[in-house]
Design an enzyme around this catalytic site. Structure first.
Site, PDB file in Angstrom:
ATOM      1  N   CYS A 116      78.955  25.180  29.803  1.00  0.00           N
ATOM      2  CA  CYS A 116      79.317  25.322  28.381  1.00  0.00           C
ATOM      3  C   CYS A 116      80.536  24.485  28.000  1.00  0.00           C
ATOM      4  O   CYS A 116      80.792  24.274  26.814  1.00  0.00           O
ATOM      5  CB  CYS A 116      79.556  26.784  28.048  1.00  0.00           C
ATOM      6  SG  CYS A 116      78.077  27.777  28.306  1.00  0.00           S
ATOM      7  N   HIS A 257      82.956  26.783  21.241  1.00  0.00           N
ATOM      8  CA  HIS A 257      81.672  27.019  21.904  1.00  0.00           C
ATOM      9  C   HIS A 257      81.108  28.341  21.389  1.00  0.00           C
ATOM     10  O   HIS A 257      81.834  29.316  21.266  1.00  0.00           O
ATOM     11  CB  HIS A 257      81.902  27.079  23.414  1.00  0.00           C
ATOM     12  CG  HIS A 257      80.715  27.565  24.165  1.00  0.00           C
ATOM     13  ND1 HIS A 257      79.497  26.933  24.092  1.00  0.00           N
ATOM     14  CD2 HIS A 257      80.548  28.630  24.988  1.00  0.00           C
ATOM     15  CE1 HIS A 257      78.640  27.591  24.846  1.00  0.00           C
ATOM     16  NE2 HIS A 257      79.244  28.622  25.403  1.00  0.00           N
ATOM     17  N   ASN A 287      73.413  30.315  21.878  1.00  0.00           N
ATOM     18  CA  ASN A 287      74.220  29.497  22.786  1.00  0.00           C
ATOM     19  C   ASN A 287      73.344  28.382  23.363  1.00  0.00           C
ATOM     20  O   ASN A 287      72.456  28.652  24.172  1.00  0.00           O
ATOM     21  CB  ASN A 287      74.772  30.405  23.893  1.00  0.00           C
ATOM     22  CG  ASN A 287      75.662  29.669  24.880  1.00  0.00           C
ATOM     23  OD1 ASN A 287      75.738  28.442  24.860  1.00  0.00           O
ATOM     24  ND2 ASN A 287      76.321  30.410  25.749  1.00  0.00           N
TER      25      ASN A 287
HETATM   26  O1  UT7 Z   1      78.511  30.570  27.366  1.00  0.00           O
HETATM   27  C1  UT7 Z   1      79.575  31.144  28.046  1.00  0.00           C
HETATM   28  C2  UT7 Z   1      79.189  32.239  28.859  1.00  0.00           C
HETATM   29  N1  UT7 Z   1      78.588  33.383  28.284  1.00  0.00           N
HETATM   30  C3  UT7 Z   1      79.293  34.248  27.553  1.00  0.00           C
HETATM   31  O2  UT7 Z   1      80.403  34.033  27.164  1.00  0.00           O
HETATM   32  C4  UT7 Z   1      78.654  35.604  27.329  1.00  0.00           C
HETATM   33  C5  UT7 Z   1      79.648  36.679  27.665  1.00  0.00           C
HETATM   34  N2  UT7 Z   1      79.129  38.013  27.612  1.00  0.00           N
HETATM   35  C6  UT7 Z   1      78.627  38.594  26.491  1.00  0.00           C
HETATM   36  O3  UT7 Z   1      78.486  37.967  25.472  1.00  0.00           O
HETATM   37  C7  UT7 Z   1      78.308  40.071  26.536  1.00  0.00           C
HETATM   38  O4  UT7 Z   1      78.850  40.637  27.700  1.00  0.00           O
HETATM   39  C8  UT7 Z   1      76.797  40.395  26.458  1.00  0.00           C
HETATM   40  C9  UT7 Z   1      76.257  40.080  25.090  1.00  0.00           C
HETATM   41  C10 UT7 Z   1      76.035  39.594  27.520  1.00  0.00           C
HETATM   42  C11 UT7 Z   1      76.557  41.875  26.720  1.00  0.00           C
HETATM   43  O5  UT7 Z   1      77.276  42.649  25.764  1.00  0.00           O
HETATM   44  P1  UT7 Z   1      78.183  43.874  26.222  1.00  0.00           P
HETATM   45  O6  UT7 Z   1      78.686  44.517  25.012  1.00  0.00           O
HETATM   46  O7  UT7 Z   1      79.176  43.333  27.220  1.00  0.00           O
HETATM   47  O8  UT7 Z   1      77.132  44.812  26.901  1.00  0.00           O
HETATM   48  P2  UT7 Z   1      77.115  45.314  28.404  1.00  0.00           P
HETATM   49  O9  UT7 Z   1      76.786  44.208  29.335  1.00  0.00           O
HETATM   50  O10 UT7 Z   1      78.356  46.113  28.634  1.00  0.00           O
HETATM   51  O11 UT7 Z   1      75.880  46.293  28.348  1.00  0.00           O
HETATM   52  C12 UT7 Z   1      75.908  47.502  27.589  1.00  0.00           C
HETATM   53  C13 UT7 Z   1      74.539  48.143  27.708  1.00  0.00           C
HETATM   54  C14 UT7 Z   1      74.015  48.207  29.138  1.00  0.00           C
HETATM   55  O12 UT7 Z   1      73.360  49.430  29.302  1.00  0.00           O
HETATM   56  P3  UT7 Z   1      74.072  50.601  30.137  1.00  0.00           P
HETATM   57  O13 UT7 Z   1      74.279  50.037  31.497  1.00  0.00           O
HETATM   58  O14 UT7 Z   1      75.355  50.876  29.409  1.00  0.00           O
HETATM   59  O15 UT7 Z   1      73.069  51.698  30.052  1.00  0.00           O
HETATM   60  C15 UT7 Z   1      72.997  47.094  29.189  1.00  0.00           C
HETATM   61  O16 UT7 Z   1      71.972  47.343  30.114  1.00  0.00           O
HETATM   62  O17 UT7 Z   1      73.582  47.390  26.962  1.00  0.00           O
HETATM   63  C16 UT7 Z   1      72.456  47.106  27.782  1.00  0.00           C
HETATM   64  N3  UT7 Z   1      71.890  45.839  27.364  1.00  0.00           N
HETATM   65  C17 UT7 Z   1      70.999  45.726  26.386  1.00  0.00           C
HETATM   66  N4  UT7 Z   1      70.445  46.631  25.566  1.00  0.00           N
HETATM   67  C18 UT7 Z   1      69.578  46.202  24.644  1.00  0.00           C
HETATM   68  C19 UT7 Z   1      72.145  44.602  27.865  1.00  0.00           C
HETATM   69  N5  UT7 Z   1      71.420  43.691  27.207  1.00  0.00           N
HETATM   70  C20 UT7 Z   1      70.697  44.357  26.288  1.00  0.00           C
HETATM   71  C21 UT7 Z   1      69.792  43.958  25.304  1.00  0.00           C
HETATM   72  N6  UT7 Z   1      69.262  44.918  24.498  1.00  0.00           N
HETATM   73  N7  UT7 Z   1      69.423  42.683  25.125  1.00  0.00           N
END
Ligand code: UT7
Length: 332
Positions: A116, A257, A287
């Site tokens: 990225c 980004h 992204n």
């Molecule tokens: O390009 C540079 C690199 N990438 C980034 O900068 C991305 C960085 N990370 C993020 O943007 C975020 O961490 C995400 C969007 C990937 C995830 O958001 P979050 O608020 O950090 O969610 P989380 O990973 O803490 O997950 C919360 C819950 C989990 O369920 P449990 O374990 O709490 O029951 C996940 O399994 O949300 C669940 N979850 C989803 N639910 C519905 C994860 N993805 C999804 C989804 N739909 N697509």
């Protein structure tokens, strides 16, 4: 003796696929919802190519649009650098194929892989060539076909990415004129495992076993990457601002980004830059990895927000881990 010069960014172009993959489409593929995706990321849809479309097929129209706006012929390019992690092939590089597609008969070309942060890294390489007097015009492309690298069975990652490419022409200008005023680049390979494609090179060749385990796709520790992105993007921007002796008032446009709206907003807030001075297109483009910054620059240009003299801060964070920033004034 060679007169000192400044590398300047004089034109931009971009190309994204026609096909839209909406949150509703994804909700039909994995256990997710439009509400979850919008509230956690700000993304509503992303563009994806028809299967089999290589990066060079998007990079070419982006490059042609950029060259036309610059009024520069492909034959006058000295070099082409393509920032990507999803080029047409490992060999030949997309830059080589693009050199042929464009008829850039005098230009050398190579790809640069820095995830990225690839576009800022490629821009810094082009600027170094130009300011060392080793080239006069370099086309810098950032783009990715992320739809070939994400696992559409993994809701943690497949919602985040899209396809697209953008191009910026970098050329030599007078040392006291507009252009690139500084870069700051960083790496921390200790975090390499936080965001990676396990089976993508010599460490884990694409054997039948690796493919069966879906190791050819992006894996991410979302929360760790999220926290690091917020911290590092603000930190590197602040550090570059200190080095250059500038403040938020010297930034007309922050072009970050586009990984998550919940990363962009706090970054802008910490830098003291109001959102109307931030270029955000994540809701439409998601992204696109190497493509986010040049595509955002192109959006700002077509919206009349990016004009000659605009003072711009670029900032990115991504897999590596790697992050960087660049401050420039736009145009000739
Ligand atoms: O390009 C540079 C690199 N990438 C980034 O900068 C991305 C960085 N990370 C993020 O943007 C975020 O961490 C995400 C969007 C990937 C995830 O958001 P979050 O608020 O950090 O969610 P989380 O990973 O803490 O997950 C919360 C819950 C989990 O369920 P449990 O374990 O709490 O029951 C996940 O399994 O949300 C669940 N979850 C989803 N639910 C519905 C994860 N993805 C999804 C989804 N739909 N697509």
């Amino acid at each position: 003796m060679r007169a000192p010069c400044r590398a300047r960014c004089v034109a931009v172009g971009a190309a994204v696929p026609e096909r839209r993959l909406t949150n509703a489409d994804l909700a039909g593929m994995v256990d997710t919802s439009d509400e979850w995706i919008v509230s956690r990321t700000g993304i509503r849809e992303r563009r994806v190519v028809d299967p089999g479309t290589p990066l060079s097929a998007l990079a070419e129209p982006a490059a042609r649009q950029c060259l036309e706006r610059a009024g520069v012929a492909a034959a006058d390019l000295d070099g082409i650098i393509v920032a990507t992690i999803s080029g047409d092939h490992i060999m030949p590089t997309t830059a080589n194929l693009l050199q042929h597609r464009l008829g850039a008969t005098r230009a050398w070309g190579y790809d640069l892989a820095n995830a990225c942060n690839g576009f800022i890294a490629a821009l810094s390489t082009a600027a170094a060539f130009i300011e060392a007097g080793r080239a006069k015009r370099i086309l810098v492309i950032g783009g990715d076909i992320m739809s070939t690298l994400v696992d559409y069975q993994d809701r943690n990652t497949c919602i985040l990415f899209g396809d697209g490419a953008g191009a910026v022409l970098v050329e030599a200008g007078p040392a006291d004129g507009p252009g690139i005023f500084g870069f700051e680049l960083h790496s921390d390979g200790s975090g390499g495992g936080e965001l990676m494609i396990p089976s993508s090179g010599s460490a884990r060749p694409r054997t039948a076993e690796a493919l069966a385990q879906r190791q050819q796709y992006v894996k991410q520790n979302g929360r760790t990457v999220f926290a690091a992105a917020i911290r590092r993007m603000a930190e590197v921007s602040e550090s570059l601002m200190r080095t250059l002796g500038i403040t938020a008032a010297d930034i007309d446009l922050l072009v970050p980004h586009q990984a998550n709206l919940r990363i962009l907003e706090p970054t802008a807030e910490r830098l003291g830059i109001p959102l109307e001075r931030v270029v955000i297109n994540i809701e439409r483009m998601a992204n696109t990895t190497g493509g986010t910054i040049p595509i955002a620059l192109n959006d700002a240009f077509t919206a009349g927000r990016l004009v000659a003299g605009s003072r711009i801060m670029l900032v990115a964070f991504g897999g590596g881990l790697t992050w960087g920033a660049c401050y420039l004034t736009w145009g000739r």
